[in-house]
Design an enzyme around this catalytic site. Structure first.
Site: not given
Length: 238
Positions: A102-104, A106
């Site tokens: 998961l992106d930073k 998100s």
């Protein structure tokens, strides 16, 4: 792996609370590799740990955790200076790693496990495992937008077309989407291709495992029946 106090390890394993573990230690009921332990003893979790003669844990057993990754935490073993990594947020007796990033910026559900085969099985695109997200965007959602998102979008920067998926409006600026592939920053790229910008993104389900009532930074160990289902759906055996 990091060492942790024996009372915390016993609590992680579901044997008892830390307070109860301290009581058992004082009574001499806890041994590590044949030696009676005292309060403050630390372990890796790979030792032979007995409570009242009964072995605790199994270093070879698969462990699967459902973890709520908070916004601002990066999915990497080595982050840049000052970045908060998953290992800074969660401490578990057995070394686990994540299946799918998961992106930073998100948040939401990450499955963590010590079984590399299970990680590969969950991430293998051909298996078409579902992942469900709740997304907020910067513009009012329209039927045309939902139709484009669900019908598949060609992403020029990846030279790939996304699979058809389910997308449902949940609010003026929010929608729910279920993907069966995991392209890099897929939802954000799809939204950008439609002229929208993602304001927030939360993953709430991976396969049959849901985020539930976890709070950011919290985790729970999956029950055996859920772990068995994961293995079965990935075509694996424990």
């Amino acid at each position: 792996m990091e060492q942790i106090r024996i009372n915390k390890y016993l609590a992680h394993c579901g044997v008892c609370s830390r307070r109860e573990a301290d009581r058992l230690i004082r009574q001499g009921a806890v041994t590590v590799d044949g030696e009676t332990v005292s309060a403050g003893r630390t372990v890796f979790g790979t030792e032979e740990i007995l409570v009242s003669g009964k072995r605790v844990g199994n270093p070879d057993a698969a462990v699967v955790l459902a973890f709520y990754k908070p916004v601002g935490v990066v999915c990497t073993e080595r982050g840049f200076h000052g970045e908060k990594k998953i290992t800074d947020v969660i401490s578990y007796p057995v070394r686990v790693t994540y299946a799918g990033r998961l992106d930073k910026d998100s948040e939401g559900l990450l499955l963590l496990t010590n079984d590399g085969d299970l990680i590969q099985g969950m991430m293998r695109g051909a298996n078409r495992h579902e992942k469900e997200y709740v997304v907020r965007v910067d513009r009012e959602i329209t039927e045309e937008f939902l139709k484009k998102m669900s019908g598949g979008i060609y992403l020029e920067e990846l030279d790939q077309r996304t699979r058809e998926c389910a997308a449902e409006q949940t609010g003026k600026y929010t929608f729910r989407i279920i993907l069966t592939q995991g392209l890099n920053r897929q939802i954000k790229r799809m939204c950008a291709a439609c002229g929208y910008r993602v304001r927030s993104l939360k993953r709430i389900r991976v396969m049959h495992i849901t985020l539930g009532d976890l709070k950011p930074g919290e985790y729970r160990k999956l029950e055996d029946k859920d772990v068995e289902c994961l293995y079965r759906d990935c075509g694996l055996t424990r």
